[in-house]
Design an enzyme around this catalytic site. Structure first.
Site, PDB file in Angstrom:
ATOM      1  N   ASP A  41       0.902  -1.143   0.000  1.00 27.73           N
ATOM      2  CA  ASP A  41       0.000   0.000   0.000  1.00 27.73           C
ATOM      3  C   ASP A  41       0.940   1.192   0.000  1.00 27.73           C
ATOM      4  O   ASP A  41       1.553   1.502   1.021  1.00 27.73           O
ATOM      5  CB  ASP A  41      -0.878   0.016   1.255  1.00 27.73           C
ATOM      6  CG  ASP A  41      -1.894   1.142   1.182  1.00 27.73           C
ATOM      7  OD1 ASP A  41      -1.485   2.287   0.888  1.00 27.73           O
ATOM      8  OD2 ASP A  41      -3.087   0.895   1.410  1.00 27.73           O
ATOM      9  N   HIS A  42       1.102   1.823  -1.148  1.00 26.10           N
ATOM     10  CA  HIS A  42       2.205   2.788  -1.244  1.00 26.10           C
ATOM     11  C   HIS A  42       1.996   4.011  -0.342  1.00 26.10           C
ATOM     12  O   HIS A  42       2.940   4.717  -0.046  1.00 26.10           O
ATOM     13  CB  HIS A  42       2.490   3.178  -2.690  1.00 26.10           C
ATOM     14  CG  HIS A  42       1.538   4.168  -3.290  1.00 26.10           C
ATOM     15  ND1 HIS A  42       0.267   3.828  -3.671  1.00 26.10           N
ATOM     16  CD2 HIS A  42       1.666   5.486  -3.549  1.00 26.10           C
ATOM     17  CE1 HIS A  42      -0.340   4.903  -4.158  1.00 26.10           C
ATOM     18  NE2 HIS A  42       0.492   5.929  -4.104  1.00 26.10           N
TER      19      HIS A  42
ATOM     20  N   HIS B  17      -5.805   2.717   0.862  1.00 30.19           N
ATOM     21  CA  HIS B  17      -5.082   3.887   1.370  1.00 30.19           C
ATOM     22  C   HIS B  17      -5.828   4.618   2.495  1.00 30.19           C
ATOM     23  O   HIS B  17      -5.253   4.941   3.527  1.00 30.19           O
ATOM     24  CB  HIS B  17      -4.818   4.894   0.245  1.00 30.19           C
ATOM     25  CG  HIS B  17      -4.202   4.289  -0.976  1.00 30.19           C
ATOM     26  ND1 HIS B  17      -3.216   3.325  -0.913  1.00 30.19           N
ATOM     27  CD2 HIS B  17      -4.422   4.492  -2.300  1.00 30.19           C
ATOM     28  CE1 HIS B  17      -2.859   2.975  -2.153  1.00 30.19           C
ATOM     29  NE2 HIS B  17      -3.580   3.664  -3.001  1.00 30.19           N
TER      30      HIS B  17
HETATM   31  C1  BG6 Z   1      -3.320   4.488  -6.560  1.00 29.92           C
HETATM   32  C2  BG6 Z   1      -4.648   4.518  -7.232  1.00 29.92           C
HETATM   33  O1  BG6 Z   1      -3.278   3.462  -5.621  1.00 29.92           O
HETATM   34  O2  BG6 Z   1      -3.090   5.722  -5.918  1.00 29.92           O
HETATM   35  C3  BG6 Z   1      -4.694   5.656  -8.240  1.00 29.92           C
HETATM   36  O3  BG6 Z   1      -4.886   3.295  -7.905  1.00 29.92           O
HETATM   37  C4  BG6 Z   1      -4.321   6.951  -7.580  1.00 29.92           C
HETATM   38  O4  BG6 Z   1      -5.989   5.757  -8.816  1.00 29.92           O
HETATM   39  C5  BG6 Z   1      -3.022   6.812  -6.800  1.00 29.92           C
HETATM   40  O5  BG6 Z   1      -4.179   7.931  -8.586  1.00 29.92           O
HETATM   41  C6  BG6 Z   1      -2.729   8.057  -5.995  1.00 29.92           C
HETATM   42  O6  BG6 Z   1      -1.445   7.952  -5.475  1.00 29.92           O
HETATM   43  P1  BG6 Z   1      -0.621   9.227  -5.052  1.00 29.92           P
HETATM   44  O7  BG6 Z   1       0.621   8.690  -4.468  1.00 29.92           O
HETATM   45  O8  BG6 Z   1      -0.420  10.032  -6.302  1.00 29.92           O
HETATM   46  O9  BG6 Z   1      -1.472   9.978  -4.084  1.00 29.92           O
END
Ligand code: BG6
Length: 495
Positions: A180-181, A243
């Site tokens: 989960d980045h 997230h």
């Molecule tokens: C991803 C989603 O996990 O997170 C995308 O699948 C989204 O739809 C992205 O754009 C957002 O990531 P960040 O790091 O740009 O907030």
């Protein structure tokens, strides 16, 4: 920390995620010395690449996301460690070819057999790949074997369970790293530190002092090139199930007995399990979904979602706002307002803690009519810029009894760009050193789906009814404020 040497096997090596996040992150880890000379990569995808073409692909990817970073000796020694296998993943005969490439590369660089299998591919391939990795003997190396899984982890609780069972047929739970980045973002990692390392906050972190928690993760972009995936997933599965709920868990969890991966994840799962689960008929009282129409984002005219994906009757939500409650001692009665969406006025991720308002003694004594006393707020800004802010009331300089809310900047990270690979750098490093803290354990996934499932079911059954349209570039549907006000304070404006 001792960093072991490692071979990465990337499935989906020529995909968007690999290009935008993984290669730039790997190069940073190489350049900074953390993985320098300690890694090699075997990339797998169906493209008819050879090693040279793959290296060129990687070089371009790094240059695009880290301009001017890739030069000199570090660059050439880095690229030399990339090897390619053009194969249709999951077929047994192809796996034999993979085994041969792995053996060749491990020998060439005298690697110790530590393998990280990174599945950056559509989820229907997870189970067949896991299966063929197991039967091929590729999981029986001298070193460790870990698997990294990108979301979506299942479609609902049932499919997530099936997927998990398939993975457990090949890997141990402790070797499964579910990415989960958001958990790799610096400010998200800071939540626990802020809470548990500061006397100023720790005693206040409960229903007695906190009136409301507000979590925002908005974007200005549309669905881009992931139309098929997004149309089926929607914002609830794409952002909330993972997230947003992970951020909720970080804010809400009890202090862990020890700062160790499993102790921390135990507390997170307890928080997620205490979420009040809504019955489908309750959903409209707590959850709003929306979809963007055409509009203007960041000065540019953009089409509506339906035009963008070419489906004039799509009811997929590109926006979700919800009020969550945790049924436990600490958080009883405290609304957690969350919202996420695409094509909104701003890219912003933040967590705002709204403290209770004090009795208006000062105002009453002064006899001055005016604004309500503003509550203190603690703001954790995750992106695009990072920072921690605290708002508090001070006396206005000209009028002795007038109070003005002021924002104090407690700390600020240097400005970071959108979609930077930093989160992936941290997470890839964690996989190599075997630290699963910032990855989602199976029971967390399960608890999250339990909360999401009835809402997703309700959305699917309601079709267009209750879908609130909003113009691209706006703050999202007005209905979100309606549910917010019903349970607490309105959402903070994005602009
Ligand atoms: C991803 C989603 O996990 O997170 C995308 O699948 C989204 O739809 C992205 O754009 C957002 O990531 P960040 O790091 O740009 O907030």
């Amino acid at each position: 920390v001792d960093v072991p040497d490692v071979l990465f096997i990337f499935f989906g090596a020529t995909g968007d995620l690999a290009r935008r996040k993984l290669y730039p992150a790997l190069y940073e880890l190489w350049r900074s010395g953390e993985l320098r000379g300690r890694m090699a990569v075997v990339g797998v995808s169906r493209r008819p690449f050879d090693d040279e073409a793959y290296r060129e692909f990687v070089r371009k990817a790094v240059n695009e996301y880290r301009p001017f970073a890739l030069y000199g000796e570090a660059a050439s020694s880095f690229l030399e460690r990339f090897f390619f296998l053009s194969a249709d993943v999951g077929k047994p005969e192809e796996t034999a070819k993979l085994a041969a490439r792995i053996a060749e590369v491990e020998e060439r660089f005298s690697l110790s057999g530590n393998r990280v299998f990174y599945l950056s591919i559509a989820p229907q391939h997870f189970a067949p790949i896991a299966q063929s990795l197991r039967t091929s003997g590729l999981l029986e190396s001298r070193g460790f074997r870990r698997v990294v899984i990108e979301k979506p982890f299942g479609w609902d609780l049932r499919s997530a369970r099936e997927l998990n069972a398939a993975l457990l047929g090949a890997f141990d739970e402790r070797d499964i790293y579910r990415i989960d980045h958001y958990l790799g973002k610096a400010m998200v990692q800071n939540i626990a530190v802020l809470r548990f390392a500061n006397l100023l906050f720790e005693p206040l972190w409960n229903r007695h002092y906190i009136a409301q928690v507000e979590i925002t993760a908005t974007e200005t972009v549309g669905v881009g090139d992931r139309k098929g995936y997004y149309e089926a997933a929607g914002a609830l599965r794409d952002m909330v199930q993972n997230h947003i709920l992970q951020m909720v868990a970080m804010v809400a969890m009890e202090p862990p007995g020890r700062f160790e991966p499993e102790a921390i994840r135990d507390e997170k799962v307890k928080a997620l399990r205490s979420l009040r689960i809504y019955r489908p008929e309750e959903v409209p009282l707590f959850v709003v979904r929306g979809q963007y129409r055409s509009g203007v984002t960041l000065g540019e005219a953009v089409p509506g979602y339906r035009e963008e994906i070419g489906n004039p009757s799509s009811t997929t939500e590109t926006y979700v706002a919800a009020v969550l409650f945790l049924e436990n001692f600490r958080w009883w009665g405290v609304p957690f307002l969350v919202r996420t969406g695409k094509r909104l006025a701003r890219k912003r991720t933040d967590i705002v803690i709204h403290f209770h308002t004090l009795p208006l003694t000062v105002k009453a004594l002064s006899g001055i009519e005016g604004e309500e006393l503003a509550p203190n707020r603690l703001i954790l800004r995750v992106q695009p810029d990072e920072g921690i802010f605290l708002t508090f009331n001070v006396r206005a300089s000209r009028s002795p009894f007038q109070l003005v809310p002021t924002a104090m900047e407690l700390s600020r990270g240097e400005a970071i760009g959108f979609n930077t690979p930093e989160a992936y750098e941290r997470l890839l490093y964690d996989v190599v050193v075997g630290d699963p803290t910032n990855f989602t354990r199976w029971d967390e996934v399960e608890a999250a789906w339990r909360w999401v499932d009835p809402i997703a079911e309700f959305f699917a059954a309601a079709g267009e009814e209750g879908l609130a349209f909003y113009p691209a570039g706006s703050e999202g549907p007005e209905e979100a404020q309606r549910i917010a006000r019903r349970h607490g304070l309105p959402f903070t404006s994005l602009v």
